[in-house]
Scaffold this motif. Structure first.
Motif, PDB file in Angstrom:
ATOM      1  N   VAL A  70      -3.896  10.589  -8.187  1.00  0.00           N
ATOM      2  CA  VAL A  70      -3.648   9.331  -8.784  1.00  0.00           C
ATOM      3  C   VAL A  70      -3.360   8.111  -7.753  1.00  0.00           C
ATOM      4  CG1 VAL A  70      -2.646   7.831 -10.443  1.00  0.00           C
ATOM      5  CG2 VAL A  70      -2.778  10.269 -10.751  1.00  0.00           C
ATOM      6  N   LYS A  71      -4.232   7.170  -7.841  1.00  0.00           N
ATOM      7  CA  LYS A  71      -4.366   5.984  -6.662  1.00  0.00           C
ATOM      8  C   LYS A  71      -4.235   4.821  -7.505  1.00  0.00           C
ATOM      9  CE  LYS A  71      -4.498   4.128  -2.612  1.00  0.00           C
ATOM     10  NZ  LYS A  71      -3.097   3.577  -2.173  1.00  0.00           N
ATOM     11  N   VAL A  72      -3.319   3.777  -7.418  1.00  0.00           N
ATOM     12  CA  VAL A  72      -3.155   2.414  -7.877  1.00  0.00           C
ATOM     13  C   VAL A  72      -3.941   1.641  -6.714  1.00  0.00           C
ATOM     14  CG1 VAL A  72      -1.884   0.636  -8.868  1.00  0.00           C
ATOM     15  CG2 VAL A  72      -1.509   3.027  -9.657  1.00  0.00           C
ATOM     16  N   VAL A  73      -4.659   0.825  -6.865  1.00  0.00           N
ATOM     17  CA  VAL A  73      -5.179   0.011  -5.705  1.00  0.00           C
ATOM     18  C   VAL A  73      -4.235  -1.108  -5.731  1.00  0.00           C
ATOM     19  CG1 VAL A  73      -7.145  -1.447  -5.144  1.00  0.00           C
ATOM     20  CG2 VAL A  73      -7.427   0.551  -6.232  1.00  0.00           C
ATOM     21  N   THR A  74      -3.992  -1.373  -4.485  1.00  0.00           N
ATOM     22  CA  THR A  74      -2.730  -2.673  -4.342  1.00  0.00           C
ATOM     23  C   THR A  74      -3.447  -3.318  -3.379  1.00  0.00           C
ATOM     24  OG1 THR A  74      -1.851  -1.295  -2.787  1.00  0.00           O
ATOM     25  CG2 THR A  74      -0.740  -1.223  -5.021  1.00  0.00           C
ATOM     26  N   ASP A  75      -2.977  -4.757  -3.340  1.00  0.00           N
ATOM     27  CA  ASP A  75      -3.383  -5.826  -2.363  1.00  0.00           C
ATOM     28  C   ASP A  75      -2.777  -5.390  -0.865  1.00  0.00           C
ATOM     29  OD1 ASP A  75      -2.475  -8.809  -1.049  1.00  0.00           O
ATOM     30  OD2 ASP A  75      -4.483  -8.882  -2.096  1.00  0.00           O
ATOM     31  N   VAL A  76      -3.748  -5.645  -0.048  1.00  0.00           N
ATOM     32  CA  VAL A  76      -3.004  -5.446   1.331  1.00  0.00           C
ATOM     33  C   VAL A  76      -1.699  -5.990   1.818  1.00  0.00           C
ATOM     34  CG1 VAL A  76      -3.830  -5.219   3.644  1.00  0.00           C
ATOM     35  CG2 VAL A  76      -5.340  -4.371   2.218  1.00  0.00           C
ATOM     36  N   SER A  77      -2.089  -7.253   1.743  1.00  0.00           N
ATOM     37  CA  SER A  77      -0.714  -8.202   2.048  1.00  0.00           C
ATOM     38  C   SER A  77       0.554  -8.151   1.228  1.00  0.00           C
ATOM     39  CB  SER A  77      -1.413  -9.606   2.294  1.00  0.00           C
ATOM     40  OG  SER A  77      -1.756 -10.029   1.082  1.00  0.00           O
ATOM     41  N   THR A  78       0.212  -8.235  -0.135  1.00  0.00           N
ATOM     42  CA  THR A  78       1.288  -8.520  -0.940  1.00  0.00           C
ATOM     43  C   THR A  78       1.775  -7.009  -1.313  1.00  0.00           C
ATOM     44  OG1 THR A  78      -0.116  -8.700  -2.881  1.00  0.00           O
ATOM     45  CG2 THR A  78       0.622 -10.673  -1.748  1.00  0.00           C
ATOM     46  N   LYS A  79       1.108  -5.968  -1.211  1.00  0.00           N
ATOM     47  CA  LYS A  79       1.497  -4.548  -1.628  1.00  0.00           C
ATOM     48  C   LYS A  79       1.585  -4.705  -3.388  1.00  0.00           C
ATOM     49  CE  LYS A  79       1.895  -3.196   2.586  1.00  0.00           C
ATOM     50  NZ  LYS A  79       0.670  -2.878   3.384  1.00  0.00           N
ATOM     51  N   LYS A  80       1.129  -5.570  -3.996  1.00  0.00           N
ATOM     52  CA  LYS A  80       1.148  -5.433  -5.544  1.00  0.00           C
ATOM     53  C   LYS A  80      -0.223  -4.848  -6.159  1.00  0.00           C
ATOM     54  CE  LYS A  80       4.202  -9.596  -5.942  1.00  0.00           C
ATOM     55  NZ  LYS A  80       4.535 -10.882  -6.414  1.00  0.00           N
ATOM     56  N   SER A  81       0.090  -4.420  -7.291  1.00  0.00           N
ATOM     57  CA  SER A  81      -1.073  -3.750  -8.089  1.00  0.00           C
ATOM     58  C   SER A  81      -2.213  -4.751  -8.296  1.00  0.00           C
ATOM     59  CB  SER A  81      -0.748  -3.174  -9.194  1.00  0.00           C
ATOM     60  OG  SER A  81      -1.842  -2.908  -9.898  1.00  0.00           O
ATOM     61  N   LYS A  82      -3.527  -4.486  -8.024  1.00  0.00           N
ATOM     62  CA  LYS A  82      -4.654  -5.274  -8.606  1.00  0.00           C
ATOM     63  C   LYS A  82      -5.091  -5.182 -10.075  1.00  0.00           C
ATOM     64  CE  LYS A  82      -6.828  -6.021  -4.024  1.00  0.00           C
ATOM     65  NZ  LYS A  82      -8.094  -5.941  -3.119  1.00  0.00           N
ATOM     66  N   GLY A  83      -4.369  -4.272 -10.618  1.00  0.00           N
ATOM     67  CA  GLY A  83      -4.702  -3.936 -12.213  1.00  0.00           C
ATOM     68  C   GLY A  83      -5.543  -2.635 -12.326  1.00  0.00           C
TER      69      GLY A  83
END
Length: 147
Positions: A70-83
């Motif tokens: 399972v891989k939740v895609v995250t923003d590289v700089s903020t480490k927050k989920s992209k949804g």
């Protein structure tokens, strides 16, 4: 430098078919780039809540079969989920069952959309390289002379 390209010519289509075995493969076996599981067993889940994490998705989607990754895609700089996230099943049928059952369902207060994952740009070596618009060339018109 001149390059010569030769093409085999067959005057008879039967001759071509005899020289080239034109049988179709019974199945196409696509593989994910970093996995030993078929690409068709990987699904993409879109419109996830930004608070959704991998363990929650694993718990919700494990009802349909064994999950490999399972891989939740995250923003590289903020480490927050992209949804959105990718879920890799060990079996194609499990992935199809999850797709059919979970598509257009509400998860964490949001309607999610589930699709089969498509090969990423890494599978094809990235974006094609382009050089931009063609450069203008200084061509001499026929009626002009160079002095």
């Amino acid at each position: 430098m001149d390059t010569i390209v030769r093409f085999n010519s067959f005057s008879n289509p039967q001759q071509f078919l005899q020289n080239h075995n034109r049988t179709r493969p019974k199945s196409v076996n696509l593989r994910a780039s970093l996995s030993n599981f078929p690409l068709a067993s990987k699904i993409m889940v879109r419109n996830l809540s930004y608070s959704t994490n991998e363990s929650f998705l694993r718990k919700e989607f494990s009802n349909f079969g064994q999950i490999a990754e399972v891989k939740v895609v995250t923003d590289v700089s903020t480490k927050k989920s992209k949804g959105y996230a990718f879920i890799q099943y060990t079996d194609h049928d499990d992935a199809m069952q999850a797709l059919e059952s979970m598509d257009h369902q509400v998860l964490n207060g949001r309607m999610i959309f589930v699709d089969l994952a498509k090969p990423g740009r890494e599978a094809f070596g990235g974006y094609p390289r382009t050089s931009g618009p063609p450069q203008k060339q200084n061509l001499v018109k026929q009626d002009e002379t160079i002095e």
